[in-house]
Design a protein around this motif. Sequence first.
Motif, mmCIF file in Angstrom:
data_model
loop_
_atom_site.group_PDB
_atom_site.id
_atom_site.type_symbol
_atom_site.label_atom_id
_atom_site.label_comp_id
_atom_site.label_asym_id
_atom_site.label_seq_id
_atom_site.Cartn_x
_atom_site.Cartn_y
_atom_site.Cartn_z
ATOM 1 N N GLY A 171 45.293 125.620 34.546
ATOM 2 C CA GLY A 171 46.585 125.265 35.139
ATOM 3 C C GLY A 171 46.971 123.866 34.714
ATOM 4 O O GLY A 171 46.316 123.251 33.863
ATOM 5 N N PRO A 172 48.042 123.334 35.284
ATOM 6 C CA PRO A 172 48.454 121.964 34.943
ATOM 7 C C PRO A 172 47.353 120.962 35.283
ATOM 8 O O PRO A 172 46.582 121.145 36.230
ATOM 9 N N MET A 173 47.286 119.893 34.512
ATOM 10 C CA MET A 173 46.310 118.843 34.790
ATOM 11 C C MET A 173 46.612 118.169 36.123
ATOM 12 O O MET A 173 47.765 117.918 36.457
ATOM 13 N N ARG A 174 45.524 117.885 36.844
ATOM 14 C CA ARG A 174 45.702 117.058 38.036
ATOM 15 C C ARG A 174 45.902 115.615 37.607
ATOM 16 O O ARG A 174 45.396 115.182 36.566
ATOM 17 N N SER A 175 46.619 114.863 38.404
ATOM 18 C CA SER A 175 46.849 113.445 38.140
ATOM 19 C C SER A 175 46.351 112.651 39.330
ATOM 20 O O SER A 175 46.537 113.064 40.485
ATOM 21 N N GLN A 176 45.672 111.548 39.045
ATOM 22 C CA GLN A 176 45.167 110.703 40.124
ATOM 23 C C GLN A 176 45.479 109.256 39.821
ATOM 24 O O GLN A 176 45.309 108.786 38.688
ATOM 25 N N SER A 177 45.924 108.542 40.850
ATOM 26 C CA SER A 177 46.273 107.134 40.688
ATOM 27 C C SER A 177 45.026 106.268 40.715
ATOM 28 O O SER A 177 44.075 106.536 41.453
ATOM 29 N N THR A 178 45.030 105.217 39.895
ATOM 30 C CA THR A 178 43.970 104.212 39.901
ATOM 31 C C THR A 178 44.622 102.833 39.923
ATOM 32 O O THR A 178 45.855 102.707 39.858
ATOM 33 N N ALA A 179 43.800 101.820 39.986
ATOM 34 C CA ALA A 179 44.328 100.451 40.029
ATOM 35 C C ALA A 179 45.097 100.094 38.770
ATOM 36 O O ALA A 179 45.950 99.192 38.781
ATOM 37 N N HIS A 180 44.808 100.781 37.671
ATOM 38 C CA HIS A 180 45.449 100.445 36.391
ATOM 39 C C HIS A 180 46.533 101.433 35.991
ATOM 40 O O HIS A 180 47.181 101.265 34.967
ATOM 41 N N GLY A 181 46.696 102.481 36.776
ATOM 42 C CA GLY A 181 47.679 103.495 36.436
ATOM 43 C C GLY A 181 47.086 104.880 36.625
ATOM 44 O O GLY A 181 45.905 105.031 36.962
ATOM 45 N N GLY A 199 44.077 127.103 18.348
ATOM 46 C CA GLY A 199 44.443 126.881 19.735
ATOM 47 C C GLY A 199 45.233 125.598 19.892
ATOM 48 O O GLY A 199 45.787 125.060 18.930
ATOM 49 N N LYS A 200 45.263 125.086 21.091
ATOM 50 C CA LYS A 200 45.991 123.856 21.390
ATOM 51 C C LYS A 200 44.999 122.721 21.605
ATOM 52 O O LYS A 200 44.155 122.781 22.495
ATOM 53 N N HIS A 201 45.100 121.710 20.768
ATOM 54 C CA HIS A 201 44.231 120.548 20.865
ATOM 55 C C HIS A 201 44.985 119.494 21.670
ATOM 56 O O HIS A 201 45.990 118.962 21.215
ATOM 57 N N THR A 202 44.492 119.211 22.866
ATOM 58 C CA THR A 202 45.219 118.344 23.793
ATOM 59 C C THR A 202 44.497 117.006 23.949
ATOM 60 O O THR A 202 43.282 116.959 24.153
ATOM 61 N N THR A 203 45.258 115.929 23.857
ATOM 62 C CA THR A 203 44.756 114.588 24.139
ATOM 63 C C THR A 203 45.260 114.170 25.519
ATOM 64 O O THR A 203 46.437 114.341 25.829
ATOM 65 N N TYR A 204 44.373 113.665 26.342
ATOM 66 C CA TYR A 204 44.773 113.280 27.690
ATOM 67 C C TYR A 204 44.211 111.905 28.032
ATOM 68 O O TYR A 204 43.264 111.418 27.401
ATOM 69 N N LEU A 205 44.810 111.272 29.033
ATOM 70 C CA LEU A 205 44.400 109.941 29.469
ATOM 71 C C LEU A 205 43.235 110.097 30.433
ATOM 72 O O LEU A 205 43.408 110.523 31.583
ATOM 73 N N GLN A 206 42.030 109.754 29.976
ATOM 74 C CA GLN A 206 40.834 110.017 30.766
ATOM 75 C C GLN A 206 40.483 108.868 31.705
ATOM 76 O O GLN A 206 40.138 109.077 32.869
ATOM 77 N N THR A 207 40.553 107.627 31.224
ATOM 78 C CA THR A 207 40.175 106.481 32.054
ATOM 79 C C THR A 207 40.743 105.215 31.413
ATOM 80 O O THR A 207 41.579 105.287 30.492
ATOM 81 N N TYR A 208 40.295 104.067 31.890
ATOM 82 C CA TYR A 208 40.725 102.786 31.339
ATOM 83 C C TYR A 208 39.502 101.940 31.034
ATOM 84 O O TYR A 208 38.487 102.009 31.743
ATOM 85 N N ALA A 209 39.603 101.152 29.983
ATOM 86 C CA ALA A 209 38.598 100.144 29.687
ATOM 87 C C ALA A 209 39.194 98.810 30.099
ATOM 88 O O ALA A 209 40.168 98.337 29.500
ATOM 89 N N ALA A 210 38.654 98.207 31.151
ATOM 90 C CA ALA A 210 39.243 96.996 31.719
ATOM 91 C C ALA A 210 38.339 95.798 31.485
ATOM 92 O O ALA A 210 37.109 95.917 31.459
ATOM 93 N N SER A 211 38.930 94.655 31.304
ATOM 94 C CA SER A 211 38.192 93.393 31.170
ATOM 95 C C SER A 211 38.930 92.338 31.968
ATOM 96 O O SER A 211 40.153 92.394 32.136
ATOM 97 N N ILE A 212 38.171 91.374 32.469
ATOM 98 C CA ILE A 212 38.777 90.330 33.299
ATOM 99 C C ILE A 212 38.329 88.970 32.813
ATOM 100 O O ILE A 212 37.259 88.791 32.238
ATOM 101 N N ALA A 213 39.163 87.996 33.051
ATOM 102 C CA ALA A 213 38.850 86.598 32.760
ATOM 103 C C ALA A 213 39.571 85.752 33.795
ATOM 104 O O ALA A 213 40.807 85.736 33.842
ATOM 105 N N GLU A 214 38.821 85.082 34.646
ATOM 106 C CA GLU A 214 39.368 84.319 35.761
ATOM 107 C C GLU A 214 40.289 85.218 36.592
ATOM 108 O O GLU A 214 39.877 86.236 37.102
#
Length: 624
Positions: free
Chosen positions: A567-577, A508-523
Amino acid sequence: MKQVVAILLFVTVVAALPAGVHADDDKEMSLRIYDVGALTHGRVQFHSQFPPTQDPRRPGDALLLVSSNEVEYSFPVGQIDELIELIKGSVDPAFWESVEGADISALPRGLVVRATDGVHAQVGRTLAAFERRLFRMVTVELQAVQLTPAQRRTLAGDSNTSRLDADKVDALLAAGVGGPALRLLVEHGSSAEGFGGAQRTFVRTHDVDVAQSSQTSVPIIGVANPGLAAVVRPTLGPARSSRLRVSVRASLSHGSGFRTKASVTGDSVELPNHALLDIYEDILLEPGQWGLLGGVTAAGSNAQWMLLARATPVEPAVPATASALKTDVTGEAATLETMEVRFFNVRSLSKPIFAAPGTGAFLRDTASAPLEPEEVGEPTPPLPTEWLVELVRESTGNSSLWEDPATIEGRNGMLIVRHAPKTLAGIEGLLQRVAREMPAVLEATVSAIAVDDSVARALTAATAGTGAVLPETARTLLDKALADGTARSIGQAQVASMDGARNTICSGKHTTYLQTYAASIAESAVRARPVTAQYLAGFEVEIEAHRLAGDAAALLQLRLMHTTEEGPMRSQSTAHGPIELPALATARVRTTATVPFGQTAWVASTKGEGSTVLFLATVRRQRR
């Protein structure tokens, strides 16, 4: 418990054997191997630790697909040493005690029996009787229906019943009240699981972290599974007409989309809506008759989801006598003048059989830990080298043939034998016979076919009373549906491997998709790293096959999964993209089923919100 089961089987088998049969001490004995890999494989029991769909009583839990975190095996006739004692106690017990040289010893997947022809015949009948009693199949069907109070009263009156009017059930299903459905071919006493529905990812919440003037928000992804998931275990009564006990754990999640709400951070979250039906019941069903599960009373004029269940016994496909491999060798004494040294390559027999399970690729949320892999037994060879040494020695039936200067030893997958030419020729013939028969090569073909509801109902009617094997009428109907487009092939896998091996194949088709972000902050700085995930849209099959005594059928341990992108993947905006939210239609089954050689069995089917997916299996034994 094992002792009780063994005693019951002992009584059953002894009652089935001819009375007054005893071996003649003067008759010549022979050595034979009986394949008992299916008997000693054990019955599979799945123990799901998590609900297959979102449970409103535990809102923090992940929305998981059917998940069997624990797999256990029960052994109705015991493991191989216990099987030996059971046979000695049920087949002419005095013979094994009084006749010199009579014995039964254990292989990893077989029994080696030295006995007379009459006792061998009894051993074959006994093993076949065990298999006929143990490897009985049951077709379990679960059908979700949405009924009004009036429809429920028409169907079942004022109470639940285990014997509904089949014509009324068919009329309701034809009227469109049916929802998701499962049909599973299950070994009596084992459990099986299935899921038919969809997998839809959604933004469940956000993980917010704040440090001084910096703030970051990371989306947490969930997976909703609208559809029907179930674990079932049927147990047959003492007679074919007896009622069946069926343990059912089922969850129906009938989805109706998502609501989107904005949080105080400005990020949006999605809230799934679905009707939920959870059923945990042990029920008694009349063979082949529909019963109503759940006991839900519909209030007012609103229709409520309920579950219909039906269990139909399948006639066993086991012959009356188990087959055996005769291993006698004619030899002659070796002298220094006549001795030869010969090397026999036995690596194919002494190499362990691969037994690692495959891995399924399906959508998973970011809050759940991966499931632990299933535990499987250590890989074992069909015939270990050291045991082959003993088999060759025993097959001559004359210990004096192995006195000095004759020698035999096993080393690195080779037998090194020093003996007379006639004996060496007999050993070569013996090893060739063993290689042809132990282990067998089984060829299994599993097909996934999507069919319209009308075709699924027609196939069910065409197979009524015939069990799991598709009769000619059902084959003709399916061929016609494939030709006119009301059915379509969506996947096929073919595996040819050693008896007892476990094989996984996927396409079949093995698909890699952008699931989330790992964010870190400093000051005041925020850094975000994209986190990806994968899924497989296609067909995946895991098969472990064990031939039954008599070479008439195979016991299949199956894990089947078919997924398609909705169907096509839905896309949703977040603070990081942006992130991606895939949705899949999924059919998933795990079961243990007996399939006669050369015939096609309907091992499972699932129905979610789309068409019905049939899983068909055909097994053949390759002759060499």
